[in-house]
Design a protein around this motif. Structure first.
Motif, PDB file in Angstrom:
ATOM      1  N   SER A  99      -6.307   5.389  -2.759  1.00  0.00           N
ATOM      2  CA  SER A  99      -5.643   4.524  -1.768  1.00  0.00           C
ATOM      3  C   SER A  99      -6.533   3.416  -1.220  1.00  0.00           C
ATOM      4  CB  SER A  99      -5.113   5.371  -0.594  1.00  0.00           C
ATOM      5  OG  SER A  99      -4.269   6.391  -1.024  1.00  0.00           O
ATOM      6  N   ALA A 100      -7.390   2.844  -2.072  1.00  0.00           N
ATOM      7  CA  ALA A 100      -8.330   1.831  -1.574  1.00  0.00           C
ATOM      8  C   ALA A 100      -7.618   0.632  -0.961  1.00  0.00           C
ATOM      9  CB  ALA A 100      -9.251   1.373  -2.713  1.00  0.00           C
ATOM     10  N   LYS A 101      -6.582   0.139  -1.617  1.00  0.00           N
ATOM     11  CA  LYS A 101      -5.883  -1.026  -1.068  1.00  0.00           C
ATOM     12  C   LYS A 101      -5.206  -0.683   0.253  1.00  0.00           C
ATOM     13  CE  LYS A 101      -4.837  -2.795  -5.704  1.00  0.00           C
ATOM     14  NZ  LYS A 101      -5.044  -1.491  -6.387  1.00  0.00           N
ATOM     15  N   THR A 102      -4.746   0.559   0.384  1.00  0.00           N
ATOM     16  CA  THR A 102      -4.132   0.979   1.644  1.00  0.00           C
ATOM     17  C   THR A 102      -5.150   0.911   2.777  1.00  0.00           C
ATOM     18  OG1 THR A 102      -2.820   2.513   0.299  1.00  0.00           O
ATOM     19  CG2 THR A 102      -2.666   2.736   2.678  1.00  0.00           C
ATOM     20  N   PHE A 103      -6.373   1.368   2.524  1.00  0.00           N
ATOM     21  CA  PHE A 103      -7.436   1.224   3.521  1.00  0.00           C
ATOM     22  C   PHE A 103      -7.695  -0.251   3.830  1.00  0.00           C
ATOM     23  CE2 PHE A 103      -8.650   5.524   2.006  1.00  0.00           C
ATOM     24  CZ  PHE A 103      -8.846   6.157   3.227  1.00  0.00           C
TER      25      PHE A 103
END
Length: 477
Positions: free
Chosen positions: A148-152
């Motif tokens: 979930s990198a983009k979510t962070f």
């Protein structure tokens, strides 16, 4: 010279650099949040090309590469993480791991990141040559596979000044994704704590955490009948409490992933799964704790962005595959399970309803889908969805593999360094670059994108699926 011709030249001129980047990342094959070599290589290449690099807090393998200043700000997303246990010899048409158990690029992310880099470089060079104002950015995004990198990055505000976001993914057909079959995800860990006891001598003194897990799973199994059919609920044991059956297991842990096509439905289902866990703890006299460790939103497709993807795709198709590339594609088609044929035929038929059954069959039999197909069914999840909830955008899919090659497979790994796959990567770079310039050079399209984006939200507002306190890579209770 037309803009299309200029972008064509710019991409082809720099393609060898980015093909080498793709090959190196294929060889690195680094997992979620471990992409140190892949990230360093990309930053080095982009710095040498004149981009400014910004690091991302708490995420050492993420970065933003920028060129230009002011608005419009166009973001092109890249990924470069691999998948566990998918190591495979390149170009081999049977399952043949070089290092069994090692990671491999079974989702084409080596191509994905390199293709997006190629696109932003082409846009930069076009801006320089034609005195275009604005900002082009490459977002180096690790850990798409469960991290979930983009979510962070959305949660922490790294997209707040963007006007348009563009992403792409290697695929089996060519289309702009409408996102209707994209599922949001919610990964929740559940831990049950009980009391150990001798299972024969004094079972009445024990409280079984393993029983609690089993009862939770039974409850969720019954729940599945009463949720929307598009939703999915998956689970795995992280700790089943030990190996001694004559000991009441005092600790056990589960990982659940809930998926649904709209976030409101997903949160509702997640609350009901959590209630199943609470009920299991009550029935067994155990203590239950849970923690959300990752999550992604469903993808929102902004109509005008998808329209531009589609028009630019059609302008560059068909790809001039060589006879050797066509033969290569056919050799991998022979490895595929024929049971997926109906879905693929339906995808083509949905895009070309005017064609006869024989014509549809002939298109299906082509080793590569060298045409536009807008009806491909692909229930999947991506953290690019979270970006699409806060910035108008869309995801492009470009054929880098024959129709039917499954994602997350050894076939995708084997084909990841081929000239066939790189043809798709170059096509993606051209379409991304053209689409970025469509919005950079036409304010009316930006205005329409903002309107279409609001329409696509259907009155909902973005709610980040991640807790404010969660750090990237933290998957412990």
């Amino acid at each position: 010279m037309s803009r299309k011709e200029e972008i064509d030249i710019l991409v082809e001129e720099s393609a060898p650099i980015f093909e080498d980047v793709s090959d190196q990342i294929w060889g690195f094959a680094e997992l979620c949040y471990e992409e140190k070599q892949s990230s360093a290589l990309q930053k080095k290449v982009l710095r040498e090309m004149g981009f400014t690099i910004e690091e991302i807090k708490d995420m050492p393998t993420a970065f933003i590469a920028s060129y230009g200043q002011g608005h419009p700000v166009i973001a092109i997303l890249g990924e470069y993480d691999a998948l566990a246990n998918l190591n495979q010899q390149a170009d081999c048409t049977w399952h043949n791991p070089l290092e069994p158990g090692k990671p491999g690029h079974g989702c084409g992310h080596n191509l994905l990141g390199a293709g997006s880099m190629c696109a932003v470089n082409a846009v930069k060079r076009y801006m320089e040559a034609n005195h275009v104002t604005g900002t082009i950015r490459y977002y180096g995004c690790p850990a798409e596979e469960g991290g979930s990198a983009k979510t962070f990055m959305v949660r922490d505000g790294y997209f707040k000044d963007c006007d348009i976001e563009l992403s792409w993914h290697p695929a089996q057909f060519n289309y702009g994704w409408n996102g209707l079959d994209c599922l949001g995800t919610y990964n929740v860990l559940f831990k049950f704590e009980g009391i150990a006891a001798h299972a024969a001598a004094c079972p009445q003194l024990g409280r079984s955490a393993l029983d609690a897990c089993e009862l939770m799973n039974v409850g969720v199994n019954y729940l599945r009948e009463h949720i929307i059919p598009e939703a999915r609920v998956h689970y795995a044991y992280l700790d089943c409490g030990g190996t001694a059956p004559n000991v009441v297991q005092a600790n056990a842990e589960l990982s659940y992933v809930i998926r649904a096509p709209r976030m409101s439905a997903m949160y509702d289902i997640a609350d009901r799964v959590i209630d199943c866990a609470k009920g299991a703890a009550l029935m067994t006299g155990t203590k239950m704790t849970y923690k959300v460790v990752s999550g992604t939103s469903n993808l929102i497709s902004t109509k005008i962005v998808r329209d531009r993807f589609d028009e630019n795709l059609k302008a560059y198709l068909p790809v001039a595959y060589t006879p050797e590339e066509i033969a290569y594609a056919e050799s991998f088609r022979q490895t595929l399970d024929p049971s997926d044929e109906k879905r693929l035929l339906d995808s083509i038929r949905g895009s070309y309803p005017e064609k006869s059954a024989a014509e549809i069959r002939a298109m299906y039999e082509e080793p590569m889908a060298n045409w536009y197909c807008h009806e491909y069914g692909n229930a999947a999840s991506t953290d690019a969805g979270d970006v699409s909830w806060v910035v108008p955008g869309c995801q492009l899919h470009v054929a880098c593999y024959p129709a039917g090659v499954p994602f997350h497979s050894w076939q995708m790994v084997a084909m990841g360094k081929s000239s066939l796959a790189k043809q798709g990567m170059k096509l993606a770079a051209k379409v991304l670059a053209m689409t970025a310039l469509d919005f950079m050079l036409d304010p009316s399209r930006l205005s329409q994108a903002r309107k279409d984006y609001q329409d696509a939200l259907e009155g909902e507002t973005y709610r980040c699926p991640l807790p404010d306190t969660l750090k990237p890579g933290d998957k412990t209770l």
